[in-house]
Design an enzyme around this catalytic site. Structure first.
Site, mmCIF file in Angstrom:
data_model
loop_
_atom_site.group_PDB
_atom_site.id
_atom_site.type_symbol
_atom_site.label_atom_id
_atom_site.label_comp_id
_atom_site.label_asym_id
_atom_site.label_seq_id
_atom_site.Cartn_x
_atom_site.Cartn_y
_atom_site.Cartn_z
ATOM 1 N N TRP A 33 35.667 22.255 45.595
ATOM 2 C CA TRP A 33 35.379 22.171 47.023
ATOM 3 C C TRP A 33 34.193 21.267 47.357
ATOM 4 O O TRP A 33 33.992 20.896 48.506
ATOM 5 C CB TRP A 33 35.059 23.576 47.553
ATOM 6 N N ASN A 34 33.359 20.898 46.378
ATOM 7 C CA ASN A 34 32.061 20.309 46.733
ATOM 8 C C ASN A 34 32.154 18.891 47.295
ATOM 9 O O ASN A 34 31.378 18.514 48.165
ATOM 10 C CB ASN A 34 31.082 20.370 45.546
ATOM 11 N N LYS B 156 46.213 20.757 43.302
ATOM 12 C CA LYS B 156 45.826 22.148 43.524
ATOM 13 C C LYS B 156 44.335 22.096 43.867
ATOM 14 O O LYS B 156 43.480 21.972 43.003
ATOM 15 C CB LYS B 156 46.080 22.974 42.257
ATOM 16 N N HIS B 157 44.056 22.143 45.158
ATOM 17 C CA HIS B 157 42.675 22.056 45.615
ATOM 18 C C HIS B 157 42.057 23.443 45.694
ATOM 19 O O HIS B 157 42.749 24.465 45.656
ATOM 20 C CB HIS B 157 42.613 21.378 46.987
ATOM 21 N N SER C 148 40.753 26.670 47.280
ATOM 22 C CA SER C 148 41.368 27.343 48.431
ATOM 23 C C SER C 148 40.559 27.199 49.711
ATOM 24 O O SER C 148 41.118 27.123 50.804
ATOM 25 C CB SER C 148 41.563 28.829 48.108
ATOM 26 N N GLY D 145 35.589 20.739 37.536
ATOM 27 C CA GLY D 145 35.216 22.123 37.790
ATOM 28 C C GLY D 145 34.269 22.633 36.723
ATOM 29 O O GLY D 145 33.587 21.868 36.040
ATOM 30 N N SER D 146 34.248 23.923 36.584
ATOM 31 C CA SER D 146 33.344 24.558 35.635
ATOM 32 C C SER D 146 33.818 24.359 34.204
ATOM 33 O O SER D 146 35.001 24.081 33.951
ATOM 34 C CB SER D 146 33.237 26.056 35.926
ATOM 35 N N GLU E 181 36.244 16.790 33.882
ATOM 36 C CA GLU E 181 34.877 16.520 34.344
ATOM 37 C C GLU E 181 34.297 17.867 34.724
ATOM 38 O O GLU E 181 34.667 18.459 35.732
ATOM 39 C CB GLU E 181 34.887 15.550 35.526
ATOM 40 N N CYS F 35 27.957 18.420 40.183
ATOM 41 C CA CYS F 35 27.811 18.410 38.729
ATOM 42 C C CYS F 35 26.766 17.405 38.284
ATOM 43 O O CYS F 35 26.063 17.622 37.299
ATOM 44 C CB CYS F 35 29.150 18.090 38.062
#
Length: 457
Positions: free
Chosen positions: A130-131, A154-155, A157, A206-207, A228, A262
């Site tokens: 989302w960032n 797939k973004h 939510s 993401g994480s 990433e 990140c």
């Protein structure tokens, strides 16, 4: 089942979206595949023209799309406009350079003719956070479309509205119908999406934990991935650095997207002899930022994306203080009425190994200042992490700076006297638990193609 977008300013529901069923997801993927069967035969000139049209539409809609980001995830309008313009520029970059990057490469061998050809791989699944709800998508999508691939998104939510606007931009630009589709679903649906035989590769931002799960499943299916992931970027400030410039750059690098990036600066490793002066300047820069409603044009820092993310961040700060860090700025949840997600810019010093702010990624407007005895000690501290996304060094010694950036810092991107940032012309990605593979530049477009050898006797 439904998915909601929530305004982080006040906790109100912006809109509810009906979640795709398993059958609906399969149908969307099949639609993209059918569109791709024809699209992969298009020439570079056609793809380039369509990408330039995407860039044009993004420029025209910059204010509208920035307002949507402000509403869904709290990004200030000025930053939102800058994000959209960056998306437009990456489309232009690949429109202008993609054909050259993907041109056949002749290689002299014993054959009468031998060369490498870069062919479309098929459907690429993008799992995005989302960032940076537009930029994260377009830095995958622009090269993917230029290479002749199809895209399935797939973004996160919370930014479903942004995801659907991206789909609309691609459609309005004249790309074949269904060549790019958004899946409205929770993360629980991802394993079955990856299993779909039409999905040929996966890119995730993401994480580290999310990356591990996706890599494990994709690996079992022998599907290519680019990851990433998280980062705890170190910024080294040496004795001869321009401290005023360093403090300004470091504050901006820490607070980019309200620290929710990140590649935001996270650990500030300062030589002991200049630590007091740097800290004074850095604190002044951090506390000067105007926090407020992201829909107001003069706001520099909005809320964090969600209240639960803010609460997790606050617990990290409290734990670090409990372990021995000192809070010299912020460290509190603002006393504002309503279910907001605001957090004050915060600085922790006396941060040492064993303290949470030293060892873990801090994803929000919190800076950790770490003391180093000398240059070698600073480099050791910078590399004392499981991550390896970005790093920076500040010094007026050009030769030393380049040596540290090129040879000493363990990261995918190393900057001198500047904050870490992505640029369409440069490869972007990390090492260690920050992931693998590269986005952007020639290297990024080559990640998701069939690098095919052709040999003619």
């Amino acid at each position: 089942m439904s998915i909601s977008s929530i305004n982080p300013v006040n906790g109100s529901i912006i809109k509810k979206y009906k979640e795709d069923t398993e059958n609906a997801i399969d149908q969307k993927i099949d639609q993209v595949h059918q569109a791709w069967l024809n699209y992969k035969e298009t020439d570079f000139q056609t793809r380039s023209r369509l990408l330039l049209q995407v860039s044009k539409i993004l420029n025209e809609r910059q204010d509208q799309l920035a307002e949507l980001m402000a509403l869904e995830m709290g990004k200030p309008l000025k930053a939102g406009v800058a994000e959209i313009l960056k998306c437009a520029s990456v489309c232009e970059y690949y429109a202008k350079n993609g054909a050259e990057f993907l041109a056949d490469q002749i290689i002299n061998t014993s054959a009468s003719k031998s060369y490498v050809s870069f062919q479309p791989i098929g459907l690429v699944l993008a799992i995005m956070p989302w960032n940076f709800p537009f930029w994260q998508v377009f830095r995958f999508l622009a090269p993917a479309l230029m290479a002749g691939n199809g895209g399935v998104l797939k973004h996160s939510s919370g930014v479903t509205g942004c995801a659907l606007e991206i789909e609309k931009v691609i459609e309005d630009a004249g790309f074949p119908q269904h060549i790019f589709k958004t899946l409205i679903c929770s993360s629980k649906a991802i394993p079955k999406v990856i299993e779909n035989p039409q999905i040929k590769a996966v890119t995730l931002t993401g994480s580290t934990e999310a990356g591990q799960k996706v890599a494990e499943q994709a690996g079992k299916l022998i599907k290519k991935t680019v990851l990433e992931l998280g980062g705890s970027d170190p910024y080294i400030i040496l004795e001869d650095a321009d401290l005023e410039k360093a403090a300004k750059v470091c504050a901006e690098a820490r607070l980019i997207n309200n620290g929710q990036s990140c590649i935001a600066a996270k650990r500030f490793i300062v030589i002991e002899s200049v630590e007091e002066k740097f800290t004074q300047l850095f604190k002044a820069e951090m506390e000067s930022k105007k926090t407020g409603d992201p829909s107001k044009p003069d706001t520099e820092l909005g809320p964090m994306a969600r209240a639960e993310l803010r609460d997790e961040l606050h617990q990290q700060v409290l734990k670090s203080i409990e372990q021995g860090a000192k809070c010299i700025l912020g460290g509190e949840i603002p006393a504002i009425d309503g279910k907001h997600a605001y957090y004050q810019p915060t600085i922790l010093n006396h941060v040492k190994k064993g303290i949470l702010a030293y060892d873990e990624e801090i994803f929000g407007p919190v800076a950790a200042i770490i003391t180093a005895k000398d240059t070698d000690d600073a480099i050791h501290i910078a590399n004392d992490t499981n991550f390896g996304l970005g790093a920076a060094v500040f010094t007026e010694n050009a030769a030393l700076a380049e040596d540290i950036a090129r040879n000493k810092l363990n990261a995918g991107s190393c900057f001198v006297n500047e904050g870490v940032k992505s640029d369409a012309a440069l490869p972007f990605g990390g090492i260690n638990q920050s992931g693998y593979g590269r986005e952007l530049s020639m290297f990024g477009i080559h990640e998701f193609v069939n690098i095919k050898t052709v040999y003619i006797k």
